[in-house]
Scaffold this motif. Structure first.
Motif, PDB file in Angstrom:
ATOM      1  N   ASN A 189       1.600  13.731  -3.777  1.00 25.50           N
ATOM      2  CA  ASN A 189       2.295  14.898  -3.249  1.00 25.50           C
ATOM      3  C   ASN A 189       2.624  14.723  -1.769  1.00 25.50           C
ATOM      4  O   ASN A 189       3.731  15.058  -1.321  1.00 25.50           O
ATOM      5  CB  ASN A 189       1.442  16.159  -3.443  1.00 25.50           C
ATOM      6  N   MET A 190       1.678  14.198  -1.006  1.00 21.35           N
ATOM      7  CA  MET A 190       1.895  13.996   0.425  1.00 21.35           C
ATOM      8  C   MET A 190       2.952  12.921   0.667  1.00 21.35           C
ATOM      9  O   MET A 190       3.804  13.064   1.553  1.00 21.35           O
ATOM     10  CB  MET A 190       0.578  13.599   1.094  1.00 21.35           C
ATOM     11  N   ALA A 191       2.911  11.853  -0.112  1.00 19.52           N
ATOM     12  CA  ALA A 191       3.895  10.779   0.056  1.00 19.52           C
ATOM     13  C   ALA A 191       5.303  11.278  -0.244  1.00 19.52           C
ATOM     14  O   ALA A 191       6.262  10.950   0.467  1.00 19.52           O
ATOM     15  CB  ALA A 191       3.535   9.602  -0.845  1.00 19.52           C
ATOM     16  N   PHE A 196       7.641   9.026   2.313  1.00 20.02           N
ATOM     17  CA  PHE A 196       7.107   7.751   2.773  1.00 20.02           C
ATOM     18  C   PHE A 196       7.540   6.611   1.846  1.00 20.02           C
ATOM     19  O   PHE A 196       7.827   6.840   0.662  1.00 20.02           O
ATOM     20  CB  PHE A 196       5.579   7.808   2.832  1.00 20.02           C
ATOM     21  N   LYS A 197       7.526   5.414   2.385  1.00 22.32           N
ATOM     22  CA  LYS A 197       7.919   4.240   1.616  1.00 22.32           C
ATOM     23  C   LYS A 197       6.704   3.654   0.890  1.00 22.32           C
ATOM     24  O   LYS A 197       6.549   2.437   0.774  1.00 22.32           O
ATOM     25  CB  LYS A 197       8.531   3.193   2.538  1.00 22.32           C
ATOM     26  N   CYS A 198       5.853   4.514   0.423  1.00 18.01           N
ATOM     27  CA  CYS A 198       4.693   4.111  -0.364  1.00 18.01           C
ATOM     28  C   CYS A 198       4.333   5.288  -1.258  1.00 18.01           C
ATOM     29  O   CYS A 198       4.632   6.439  -0.926  1.00 18.01           O
ATOM     30  CB  CYS A 198       3.519   3.721   0.535  1.00 18.01           C
ATOM     31  N   PRO A 199       3.687   5.042  -2.382  1.00 22.49           N
ATOM     32  CA  PRO A 199       3.438   6.129  -3.343  1.00 22.49           C
ATOM     33  C   PRO A 199       2.273   7.039  -3.004  1.00 22.49           C
ATOM     34  O   PRO A 199       2.138   8.110  -3.592  1.00 22.49           O
ATOM     35  CB  PRO A 199       3.191   5.381  -4.659  1.00 22.49           C
ATOM     36  N   LYS A 240      -1.585  -0.622  -5.304  1.00 22.41           N
ATOM     37  CA  LYS A 240      -1.107  -1.884  -4.731  1.00 22.41           C
ATOM     38  C   LYS A 240       0.104  -1.695  -3.808  1.00 22.41           C
ATOM     39  O   LYS A 240       0.122  -2.248  -2.692  1.00 22.41           O
ATOM     40  CB  LYS A 240      -0.782  -2.890  -5.828  1.00 22.41           C
ATOM     41  N   PRO A 241       1.129  -0.942  -4.188  1.00 19.21           N
ATOM     42  CA  PRO A 241       2.255  -0.753  -3.263  1.00 19.21           C
ATOM     43  C   PRO A 241       1.848  -0.059  -1.970  1.00 19.21           C
ATOM     44  O   PRO A 241       2.446  -0.317  -0.918  1.00 19.21           O
ATOM     45  CB  PRO A 241       3.228   0.103  -4.073  1.00 19.21           C
ATOM     46  N   THR A 242       0.841   0.804  -2.031  1.00 22.50           N
ATOM     47  CA  THR A 242       0.377   1.468  -0.818  1.00 22.50           C
ATOM     48  C   THR A 242      -0.348   0.485   0.097  1.00 22.50           C
ATOM     49  O   THR A 242      -0.178   0.509   1.324  1.00 22.50           O
ATOM     50  CB  THR A 242      -0.543   2.655  -1.167  1.00 22.50           C
ATOM     51  N   THR A 248       2.537  -3.710   6.407  1.00 21.12           N
ATOM     52  CA  THR A 248       3.722  -3.684   7.294  1.00 21.12           C
ATOM     53  C   THR A 248       3.435  -2.971   8.608  1.00 21.12           C
ATOM     54  O   THR A 248       4.238  -3.080   9.549  1.00 21.12           O
ATOM     55  CB  THR A 248       4.913  -2.992   6.604  1.00 21.12           C
ATOM     56  N   GLN A 249       2.326  -2.262   8.703  1.00 24.34           N
ATOM     57  CA  GLN A 249       1.987  -1.533   9.920  1.00 24.34           C
ATOM     58  C   GLN A 249       1.130  -2.363  10.885  1.00 24.34           C
ATOM     59  O   GLN A 249       0.782  -1.888  11.966  1.00 24.34           O
ATOM     60  CB  GLN A 249       1.218  -0.252   9.563  1.00 24.34           C
ATOM     61  N   ARG A 250       0.829  -3.579  10.529  1.00 30.24           N
ATOM     62  CA  ARG A 250      -0.073  -4.408  11.348  1.00 30.24           C
ATOM     63  C   ARG A 250       0.547  -4.744  12.703  1.00 30.24           C
ATOM     64  O   ARG A 250       1.736  -5.034  12.802  1.00 30.24           O
ATOM     65  CB  ARG A 250      -0.411  -5.691  10.588  1.00 30.24           C
ATOM     66  N   PHE A 251      -0.285  -4.701  13.726  1.00 31.67           N
ATOM     67  CA  PHE A 251       0.137  -5.116  15.063  1.00 31.67           C
ATOM     68  C   PHE A 251       0.285  -6.643  15.117  1.00 31.67           C
ATOM     69  O   PHE A 251      -0.343  -7.358  14.324  1.00 31.67           O
ATOM     70  CB  PHE A 251      -0.897  -4.691  16.112  1.00 31.67           C
TER      71      PHE A 251
END
Length: 395
Positions: A189-191, A196-199, A240-242, A248-251
């Motif tokens: 619901n939040m995604a 967001f580009k994740c489930p 897994k997709p999440t 992709t958020q890694r510094f």
């Protein structure tokens, strides 16, 4: 952000530097963290005589000391009675739902303690009390968050902790599945609401936290620990997709932000940053058998080795002993001696820690997650490194 940590003064792993510390895949009896362990234990107990019984939580209160005593001698009848007293089961306020910061922690530990003592009727009563917290947990539109410290994941951990340590388990599979479904529904619901580009996505205090204590990585880690309760479609299409989105958020440094939109690469501690993500990636590696996840976990380990001797202190939550557990997780996953060596060096740092190295003294200096009980728990755990488990986080 070098002001947040001390430069690591230790030589990194080689067989030569490790030979005095490790024997037969165990910590050497001559090692600092093994020598005089009984004296270290007694010194910790002596300091823990003046506890605040108004705080009965696992995180900062008396139940954390109970958990420490159970780690030392889980079947000793005298210790079991001491632990039961520390849980303050008659004083619980039914205010919070989680293992670390709520009533669910003392209740679930109480279930285990009374089971060991043969108090079967009390086990049933405590299990009923723990289950009675389900209303807000199963109601997906309640105000209850989903994270470890104050939310559904913390409640689920308490249920699973009791089931793992009691035979027959007090909570049935259908109930566990209903809690998991609530967590998944809230995440979906939040995604969707945030596009967001994740489930799956979760929010706490108006932020999309990503770390272990309050955020997405911790929730996903718990789900992967009990993946037998998830369908293959949920594992492949939701979890897994999440995880892959989080990558992709890694510094560029290899560390991870505390929440979405935060570009400050400064936290390398269990509650925020690479340490919590390391656990997620080892669990993902075990679940999906993709070496990419193992490499990500090892990369997190390198970040922790470089930046994990924190000025915040030696605590489990946001200090050096919590970071040491990450190396034990890597050791259990890879069986590579390098990671046990790194864990030992971080544990040695905790032993040598002094006040001049402390940026902020803990509010609860005797507690499991902020104080001296945490490093003591680590010293006990590391003696059997293949069995060590981050308390309140790893089942």
């Amino acid at each position: 952000m070098p002001e947040k940590y001390f430069r690591n003064p230790f030589d990194d792993y080689s067989r030569e530097v490790a030979k005095e510390l490790i024997e037969n895949n165990l910590v050497s009896k001559k090692c600092k963290i093994s020598c005089n362990l009984s004296a270290k234990w007694q010194a910790t107990l002596n300091k823990c005589q003046c506890l605040d019984y108004n705080d009965y939580s696992v995180y900062t209160g008396t139940s954390g000391i109970a958990l420490l005593k159970l780690r030392k001698d889980p079947d000793n009848v005298e210790i079991l009675h001491e632990a039961k007293n520390l849980l303050s089961l008659n004083r619980l306020r039914n205010r919070r739902h989680t293992f670390l910061c709520g009533d669910a922690g003392p209740l679930s530990i109480g279930i285990v303690v009374n089971h060991k003592l043969g108090n079967n009727e009390e086990v049933k009563q405590l299990a009923a009390r723990l289950k009675s917290l389900e209303k807000d947990v199963l109601h997906v539109h309640s105000d209850l968050p989903n994270e470890y410290l104050y939310g559904r994941a913390g409640y689920l951990f308490a249920i699973l902790y009791a089931n793992k340590n009691v035979v027959p388990p007090p909570f049935d599979d259908n109930f566990i599945r209903s809690v998991i479904e609530a967590i998944l529904i809230c995440g979906q619901n939040m995604a969707k609401a945030g596009k967001f580009k994740c489930p799956l996505m979760y929010q706490w205090h108006d932020s999309y936290y990503l770390g272990a204590a309050h955020g997405l990585s911790g929730i996903l880690y718990l789900l992967l620990q009990v993946k037998e309760y998830l369908t293959q479609e949920e594992l492949d299409a939701l979890v897994k997709p999440t995880i892959d989105y989080l990558i992709t958020q890694r510094f560029p440094s290899g560390n991870f932000p505390s929440s979405l939109g935060r570009d400050s690469d400064k936290y390398v501690q269990w509650c925020h940053g690479a340490p919590g993500f390391l656990y997620l990636f080892t669990a993902a590696y075990k679940a999906y058998h993709d070496s990419m996840y193992l490499q990500l976990a090892q990369d997190c380990g390198d970040v922790i080795w470089e930046r994990g001797l924190l000025k915040k202190g030696y605590s489990i939550c946001h200090g050096v002993s919590g970071n040491a557990y990450c190396f034990l997780e890597l050791y259990q996953t890879t069986k590579e001696e390098k990671h046990l060596y790194r864990a030992i060096k971080f544990a040695e740092w905790c032993l040598a820690y002094s006040r001049e190295h402390e940026e902020h003294p803990p509010d609860r200096p005797l507690s499991l997650y902020e104080g001296i009980a945490g490093p003591m728990y680590l010293l006990l755990d590391i003696q059997k490194p293949m069995e060590a488990k981050f308390p309140g986080f790893t089942l």
